[in-house]
Design a protein around this motif. Structure first.
Motif, PDB file in Angstrom:
ATOM      1  N   ASN A  84       0.773  -1.248   0.000  1.00 18.65           N
ATOM      2  CA  ASN A  84       0.000   0.000   0.000  1.00 18.65           C
ATOM      3  C   ASN A  84       0.802   1.294   0.000  1.00 18.65           C
ATOM      4  N   TRP A  85       1.816   1.368   0.828  1.00 18.88           N
ATOM      5  CA  TRP A  85       2.626   2.579   0.972  1.00 18.88           C
ATOM      6  C   TRP A  85       1.777   3.826   1.242  1.00 18.88           C
ATOM      7  N   TYR A  86       0.912   3.721   2.251  1.00 18.92           N
ATOM      8  CA  TYR A  86       0.118   4.887   2.660  1.00 18.92           C
ATOM      9  C   TYR A  86       1.026   5.931   3.288  1.00 18.92           C
ATOM     10  N   GLU A  87       0.591   7.167   3.242  1.00 17.28           N
ATOM     11  CA  GLU A  87       1.363   8.237   3.877  1.00 17.28           C
ATOM     12  C   GLU A  87       0.663   8.683   5.165  1.00 17.28           C
ATOM     13  N   TYR A  88       1.385   8.581   6.279  1.00 14.50           N
ATOM     14  CA  TYR A  88       0.831   8.963   7.585  1.00 14.50           C
ATOM     15  C   TYR A  88       1.503  10.238   8.080  1.00 14.50           C
ATOM     16  N   PRO A  89       0.802  10.997   8.936  1.00 12.47           N
ATOM     17  CA  PRO A  89       1.508  12.101   9.601  1.00 12.47           C
ATOM     18  C   PRO A  89       2.491  11.522  10.629  1.00 12.47           C
ATOM     19  N   VAL A  90       3.736  11.985  10.587  1.00  9.95           N
ATOM     20  CA  VAL A  90       4.769  11.455  11.487  1.00  9.95           C
ATOM     21  C   VAL A  90       5.287  12.563  12.407  1.00  9.95           C
ATOM     22  N   LEU A  91       5.231  12.339  13.709  1.00  6.23           N
ATOM     23  CA  LEU A  91       5.824  13.261  14.682  1.00  6.23           C
ATOM     24  C   LEU A  91       7.073  12.589  15.238  1.00  6.23           C
ATOM     25  N   HIS A  92       8.237  13.101  14.827  1.00  2.00           N
ATOM     26  CA  HIS A  92       9.518  12.477  15.195  1.00  2.00           C
ATOM     27  C   HIS A  92      10.223  13.398  16.185  1.00  2.00           C
ATOM     28  N   LEU A  93      10.337  12.936  17.412  1.00  2.00           N
ATOM     29  CA  LEU A  93      10.950  13.751  18.468  1.00  2.00           C
ATOM     30  C   LEU A  93      12.288  13.129  18.852  1.00  2.00           C
ATOM     31  N   SER A  94      13.373  13.899  18.685  1.00  2.01           N
ATOM     32  CA  SER A  94      14.667  13.381  19.089  1.00  2.01           C
ATOM     33  C   SER A  94      15.236  14.210  20.225  1.00  2.01           C
ATOM     34  N   LEU A  95      15.584  13.534  21.320  1.00  4.65           N
ATOM     35  CA  LEU A  95      16.184  14.244  22.453  1.00  4.65           C
ATOM     36  C   LEU A  95      17.690  14.044  22.452  1.00  4.65           C
ATOM     37  N   ASN A  96      18.209  13.671  21.293  1.00  9.18           N
ATOM     38  CA  ASN A  96      19.589  13.226  21.224  1.00  9.18           C
ATOM     39  C   ASN A  96      20.626  14.338  21.303  1.00  9.18           C
ATOM     40  N   ALA A  97      20.385  15.435  20.600  1.00  9.60           N
ATOM     41  CA  ALA A  97      21.483  16.366  20.340  1.00  9.60           C
ATOM     42  C   ALA A  97      21.866  17.260  21.505  1.00  9.60           C
ATOM     43  N   GLU A  98      20.916  17.634  22.306  1.00  5.29           N
ATOM     44  CA  GLU A  98      21.157  18.687  23.295  1.00  5.29           C
ATOM     45  C   GLU A  98      22.034  18.271  24.470  1.00  5.29           C
ATOM     46  N   LYS A  99      22.576  19.286  25.122  1.00  3.63           N
ATOM     47  CA  LYS A  99      23.203  19.087  26.431  1.00  3.63           C
ATOM     48  C   LYS A  99      22.169  19.586  27.435  1.00  3.63           C
ATOM     49  N   TYR A 100      21.719  18.705  28.298  1.00  4.51           N
ATOM     50  CA  TYR A 100      20.630  19.071  29.211  1.00  4.51           C
ATOM     51  C   TYR A 100      21.186  19.395  30.589  1.00  4.51           C
ATOM     52  N   ASP A 101      21.638  20.649  30.765  1.00  2.00           N
ATOM     53  CA  ASP A 101      22.221  20.982  32.062  1.00  2.00           C
ATOM     54  C   ASP A 101      21.378  22.010  32.809  1.00  2.00           C
ATOM     55  N   SER A 102      20.212  22.353  32.251  1.00  3.50           N
ATOM     56  CA  SER A 102      19.323  23.260  32.977  1.00  3.50           C
ATOM     57  C   SER A 102      17.901  23.033  32.498  1.00  3.50           C
TER      58      SER A 102
END
Length: 523
Positions: A84-102
């Motif tokens: 089928n290859w339907y197209e869905y809305p995709v919400l991709h959240l990446s918490l990878n890049a940041e430095k979380y110091d505050s």
């Protein structure tokens, strides 16, 4: 294909974007049959794997699939499987890049992500909380596109892992993220597929305690090979790179595979017996691209927080190699400082070696040489007077002295090594010294055959070089003479009597007052 064009094949080191990888002609190990199984068999998933194991690329592949980008999958297994290859809305959240110091750092990251989605689906954020906004975006995306939403969360636990030394900030992050992720439970009718990845599981840090519908596939045999590479995959995809690696190292193709295995293989992500051992993809790709064996994965991120945990809990490093843990503790609820082992396992420094079904007990150990020596070298400065840059220098000197038969020089150097301990370490227990002996002998194993006693009825340490076999016995409460006597009486030499090398017995007494080696006898 001729060798010269072959040599320029593109290896996807650190490439986490599937579309870029495919459109730019990088080599790809086809995991799409497994991906098809995932998307057709279930909905909300959680997967824990060590860093640099291909989790981000997996999510990027899922994103391309759910966006219906059929052309990217040409020639891959899923091309035949999906009609089928339907197209869905995709919400991709990446918490990878940041430095979380505050607190602001995490809020800024969520803010940027939400604003992007709100613009896409025409949502007015008003005065809503982050979770209210996330919830609204999911609903609106579903209503606007007429298809349910796909949510992909990469490295969900990154902010938590960076705040072990700041419990208040960690708790603050936990509350924010819990509220945010909990949206996924109520939004279920609007969701087509949810996939969350991270390093740790900890009943997911208490973060997903409300998300009890998540299917955790971290230990499933079915998905054991979803991230990482198998030996068959490496040989099928990278034959010419393996040949180049062998040529560069001056060894045969078979020896190159054997060395690749010894250094980078050995991960096991399931208790089931019929598992396939997995290679670390990051190290393998680097070794093949550079035609050189090195500690790539280890060097790409140091486990400082782990060693800090070990020190704070006064953990005995010697236990790590072959430690037994209950299956409950391996999927522990809390990131528990008093029990660092699950954390060390989930971070990839230990792996499953065996599973006892009757007692539901795992035996864990270092997966391979890269991790074992990388970890011990990294830990050494926390337990010994050497700096991290000097560790291999010291160990190299120890090995040279034993190779040349100069045991006196070796023992004198060991004495200096202990004498250099900073004063605050000198109040340490006997066990601390045993750990240091363990580290010294274990690290010598990088260059020569060295064994440290793990079982009763064995000498404290045995080192084999080309010409000598050294059998060491250290007495913490006794004399050097008693140590030698024990070597004889307990038959520690028996395994080596038929060996042509010269066997040297070394009995060493420990001087409690000087907190150093005392007398020694060599036979």
């Amino acid at each position: 294909m001729s060798m010269s064009t072959d040599m320029r094949r593109k290896l996807p080191i650190g490439i986490q974007n599937f579309e870029f990888l495919r459109s730019e002609g990088y080599l790809y190990i086809d995991k799409t049959a497994l991906i098809y199984r995932l998307v057709t068999k279930g909905k909300p998933y959680f997967l824990s794997r060590p860093r640099r194991f291909g989790k981000s690329l997996l999510l990027s592949t899922l994103e391309a699939y759910f966006k219906g980008k059929k052309e990217l999958f040409k020639g891959l297994a899923i091309e035949q499987l999906e009609q089928n290859w339907y197209e869905y809305p995709v919400l991709h959240l990446s918490l990878n890049a940041e430095k979380y110091d505050s607190r602001e750092r995490l809020e800024k990251m969520l803010e940027l992500q939400l604003e992007k989605w709100e613009e896409m689906y025409g949502v007015d954020k008003g005065t809503m909380t982050y979770s209210g906004r996330f919830s609204t975006v999911i609903r609106r995306a579903c209503e606007q596109t007429g298809r349910r939403v796909v949510v992909l969360v990469d490295e969900y636990d990154k902010p938590m892992l960076q705040t072990f030394d700041n419990p208040d900030l960690q708790e603050d992050f936990r509350k924010t993220l819990t509220a945010f992720y909990t949206v996924l439970k109520d939004a279920d009718p609007y969701l087509q597929f949810v996939f969350i990845t991270g390093v740790t599981k900890f009943a997911q840090m208490g973060i997903f305690s409300t998300l009890n519908q998540l299917n955790d596939i971290s230990l499933d045999l079915e998905y054991n090979t979803l991230c990482g590479m198998t030996c068959a995959e490496i040989e099928a995809t990278f034959a010419s790179e393996l040949q180049a690696l062998a040529a560069q190292a001056g060894i045969t193709y078979a020896q190159a595979v054997e060395q690749l295995t010894r250094r980078y293989d050995g991960y096991r992500f399931t208790p089931e017996k019929e598992f396939t051992p997995m290679y670390n993809p990051f190290s393998v790709l680097n070794a093949l691209a550079k035609s050189r064996f090195d500690d790539y994965w280890f060097a790409s991120g140091t486990p400082t927080f782990l060693v800090e945990m070990l020190k704070r809990t006064d953990f005995d490093l010697r236990q790590l190699d072959g430690i037994e843990v209950s299956s409950a503790s391996l999927t522990d609820d809390r990131a528990n400082l008093a029990n660092p082992v699950p954390m060390i396992y989930q971070s990839g420094y230990l792996t499953i070696k065996s599973y006892d079904n009757e007692f539901r007990e795992y035996t864990l150990s270092f997966p391979n040489e890269e991790v074992k020596y990388g970890f011990l070298n990294f830990a050494a400065p926390f337990y010994t007077p050497v700096s991290s840059t000097d560790t291999s220098f010291y160990i190299g000197k120890f090995v040279r002295e034993l190779r040349s038969g100069d045991i006196e020089a070796f023992l004198n150097r060991l004495t200096c090594f202990f004498a250099d301990f900073p004063y605050e370490l000198n109040v340490k227990t006997e066990r601390h010294y045993q750990v240091v002996f363990y580290l010294v002998f274990k690290l010598m194993g990088q260059f020569t055959q060295a064994e440290v006693r793990t079982a009763k009825g064995r000498a404290d340490a045995v080192v084999k070089t080309a010409d000598y076999i050294y059998v060491f016995e250290f007495k913490l409460n006794g004399t050097a003479k008693e140590a030698l006597k024990q070597i004889d009486e307990k038959g520690y030499l028996l395994p080596y009597t038929a060996d042509g090398r010269q066997v040297v017995k070394v009995g060493v007494a420990f001087d409690a007052e000087k907190r150093n080696l005392g007398e020694w006898l060599i036979e």
